[in-house]
Design a protein around this motif. Structure first.
Motif, PDB file in Angstrom:
ATOM      1  N   MET A 104      10.264  -5.809   2.247  1.00 38.16           N
ATOM      2  CA  MET A 104       9.705  -7.024   1.293  1.00 38.16           C
ATOM      3  C   MET A 104       8.536  -7.334   2.177  1.00 38.16           C
ATOM      4  O   MET A 104       7.269  -7.316   1.346  1.00 38.16           O
ATOM      5  N   THR A 105       8.300  -7.385   3.400  1.00 38.69           N
ATOM      6  CA  THR A 105       6.929  -7.226   4.219  1.00 38.69           C
ATOM      7  C   THR A 105       6.152  -6.217   4.119  1.00 38.69           C
ATOM      8  O   THR A 105       6.731  -5.281   4.155  1.00 38.69           O
ATOM      9  N   GLN A 106       4.984  -6.815   3.794  1.00 40.41           N
ATOM     10  CA  GLN A 106       3.955  -5.241   3.488  1.00 40.41           C
ATOM     11  C   GLN A 106       3.114  -4.886   4.657  1.00 40.41           C
ATOM     12  O   GLN A 106       2.196  -5.889   4.545  1.00 40.41           O
ATOM     13  N   PHE A 145      -0.331  -3.206   5.258  1.00 38.53           N
ATOM     14  CA  PHE A 145      -0.918  -2.409   4.201  1.00 38.53           C
ATOM     15  C   PHE A 145      -2.160  -1.682   5.120  1.00 38.53           C
ATOM     16  O   PHE A 145      -2.593  -1.624   6.214  1.00 38.53           O
TER      17      PHE A 145
END
Lengths: 111, 110
Positions: A98-100, A102
């Motif tokens: 879920m939490t990306q 980058f």
């Protein structure tokens, strides 16, 4: 602890060529997602890899393909490049899908 | 497919003024995330909201998830020049795909 890394930083290609972009996830992360971000727009989901398999795919043609290696790093391949493929390509890693987190992105220019 | 819209597209404020961006999804979301992207940079995760009606605060930033889990907002109190950037919401739908909103670009001047 290194974050998400991507290579190369910039790339210039011509129409019809093929390109491979690379991503190393953040330590401890096992899931890698790829996004395309055109200028002035939000990131568009291309696909997600987990356990070396493509698990989710966005609305991108088959010219876009990928791979995940046993060390969780990943590649994005784009065949038969079009002018419209010019964009910032972002890799994001995750430990919970879920939490990306980058990476800095690869700026691809197609001439 | 799922669509996530944000308004406004762009806002220019003077330092010290408040700022709010709104995010609306065409479908019910499992959760909503917010990211900030500085000019020339990449999106950076700010927060995740999961529960209906949830409100979370981070210093001057207040995030809210709607009761129907289809909308969200980000409010910045007393903006500073360091708040400059584009703020994206990203919704996780039933297909477990993260869909980013259209973004709100914030410009702050002295």
């Amino acid at each position: 602890d290194a974050g998400v890394t991507q290579s190369p930083t910039h790339l210039i290609k011509t129409r019809g060529q093929q390109v491979t972009l690379r991503c190393s996830p953040k330590s401890g992360h096992d899931t890698v997602s790829w996004y395309q971000q055109a200028l002035g727009q939000g990131p568009q989901f291309i696909f997600q890899y987990y356990e070396e398999e493509e698990r989710q795919r966005g609305n991108f043609p088959d010219r876009f393909s990928g791979h995940q290696f046993p060390n969780y790093s990943s590649e994005l391949n784009v065949n038969a490049l079009l002018l419209g493929d010019s964009a910032l390509y972002l890799c994001a890693s995750s430990f919970d899908k879920m939490t990306q987190y980058f990476g800095p992105g690869t700026r691809l220019t197609v001439l | 497919g799922q669509q996530v819209m944000q308004i406004p597209q762009y806002q220019h404020v003077q330092e010290g003024e408040d700022f709010t961006t709104y995010c609306n999804s065409s479908t019910t979301l499992s959760n909503i995330q917010w990211y900030k992207q500085r000019p020339g940079g990449h999106p950076v995760f700010l927060i995740q909201l999961v529960k209906s009606g949830e409100v979370k605060k981070q210093k001057r930033l207040t995030f809210q998830f709607g009761e129907a889990k289809k909308n969200s907002s980000l409010h910045i109190t007393a903006t500073q020049t360091t708040d400059v950037g584009t703020y994206f919401c990203a919704g996780l739908g039933t297909a477990s795909k993260l869909t980013f909103g259209t973004g709100t670009r914030l410009q702050v001047t002295l």
